[in-house]
Design an enzyme around this catalytic site. Structure first.
Site: not given
Ligand SMILES: NC(=O)c1ccc[n+]([C@@H]2O[C@H](COP(=O)([O-])OP(=O)(O)OC[C@H]3O[C@@H](n4cnc5c(N)ncnc54)[C@H](O)[C@@H]3O)[C@@H](O)[C@H]2O)c1
Length: 314
Positions: A10, A35, A80, A89, A121, A144, A149, A152, A154, A176
């Site tokens: 991703g 990706d 995702g 989320r 998420n 993660s 959080d 954030r 801290r 989260h």
């Molecule tokens: N854990 C956390 O604290 C936290 C914080 C922020 C965002 N996130 C989550 O991270 C995820 C990604 O966010 P983002 O802003 O990078 O999104 P984004 O849209 O910028 O990137 C997502 C990427 O995933 C790729 N993708 C989708 N389906 C795929 C698959 N089956 N195989 C391979 N690649 C695939 C897409 O082509 C894209 O490049 C989201 O679920 C978001 O909610 C988590």
């Protein structure tokens, strides 16, 4: 298995903020980008390579495919759908379960046998999904969680108290997401309990400030999304921190999403609790003696996770 090889699945905003942060910190030796959009991964690899002459160490960075997972030490899934304005989320649940299933199938086929780190998420549930579908050891699948959080929290406390954020030892626990809470009974500024600081008449913060800070930390992602559509730098650095703890066998305490197997009188769920992270993933879940109200909040978070997991076909 190569001790210093990391794969990112991703290469969107989160994946690339993580990659950029690892490049700047020299976290690994080999970094593979995967990706659905192969061209994007290729372009990102070329762009990152152009920063190598300014990086603290030599790194091999390239766009790859799932066959590259076989000998990796850690795979981080950041693929995702993202949270749109007004979406929680948990709204992402079904979309991202489908994506997770397709990715885990490919990773398993590669013969990968390392640590799986999930950022997609809703992260606590997606970590459970990844563990269940992969059949990997529960300690080797980590989310993660509330690492971001807690950072954030801290930061916010450090601003209010005018103390270095590195000296703030305070943790956000639970989901989260909206049901997260601060374990104030274990929050310290240096060696001073935050409760003690808040109870002093001449203090920079009082008890109602603590509630305000907790709310701010819980809701700040919505503000960022409203301003610039998504959040990525903070999580990129949080993922780098977890990766470093694994690759360098640090035994660091981080609020990752860990599998509970009796701790906090709960089981069969992934949730963010302080855990010791090392080369084996989660070495130990730290079982805190929480205050009653804090334990109720943790139980509430877990109930929400379990209710949502029960709706999934996994
Ligand atoms: N854990 C956390 O604290 C936290 C914080 C922020 C965002 N996130 C989550 O991270 C995820 C990604 O966010 P983002 O802003 O990078 O999104 P984004 O849209 O910028 O990137 C997502 C990427 O995933 C790729 N993708 C989708 N389906 C795929 C698959 N089956 N195989 C391979 N690649 C695939 C897409 O082509 C894209 O490049 C989201 O679920 C978001 O909610 C988590």
């Amino acid at each position: 298995m190569k001790k210093n090889k990391v794969v990112i699945v991703g290469t969107g905003m989160v994946g690339m903020s993580y990659a950029y942060s690892m490049l700047n910190q020299g976290t690994c030796e080999e970094l593979v980008l995967i990706d659905l959009d192969k061209k994007r991964a290729e372009g990102e690899a070329i762009d990152l390579n152009h920063g190598l002459s300014f990086a603290p160490r030599k790194m091999k960075i390239y766009a790859g495919d799932y066959s590259d997972c076989k000998d990796a030490y850690l795979i981080c899934i950041t693929a995702g759908a993202i949270q749109n304005e007004g979406e929680t989320r948990l709204d992402l649940l079904h979309k991202n379960t489908k994506i997770m299933r397709s990715i885990i199938n490919e990773i398993k086929k590669s013969g990968f046998n390392g640590i799986l780190l999930i950022a997609t998420n809703p992260v606590d549930i997606m970590t459970y999904v990844a563990w269940k579908l992969s059949g990997y050891d529960k300690s080797k699948v980590i989310g993660s969680g509330t690492t971001l959080d807690s950072a954030r929290l801290r930061y916010t406390l450090s601003e209010r108290l005018d103390v270095n954020p590195k000296d703030i030892n305070a943790y956000v626990m639970g989901e989260h997401g909206d049901s997260q809470f601060v374990a104030w009974s274990y929050a310290f500024s240096g060696v001073q309990p935050i409760y003690q600081i808040a109870s002093r008449k001449d203090s920079k913060i009082n008890f109602s400030d603590l509630e305000e800070i907790e709310d701010e930390v819980r809701n700040i992602a919505y503000k960022i999304i409203e301003c610039k559509k998504s959040t990525y730098y903070g999580i990129g650095m949080a993922l780098t921190r977890i990766t470093k703890a694994v690759l360098d066998n640090e035994n660091s305490v981080l609020t990752v999403s860990s599998y509970l197997n009796g701790e906090y009188n709960q089981d069969d769920v992934y949730i963010a609790v302080p855990s010791i992270v090392n080369k084996d993933g989660v070495r130990e879940v730290i079982h805190l003696a929480l205050e009653n109200t804090e334990k109720e909040k943790l139980d509430n978070s877990i109930e929400i996770m379990k209710e949502n997991i029960s709706k999934l076909d996994i």
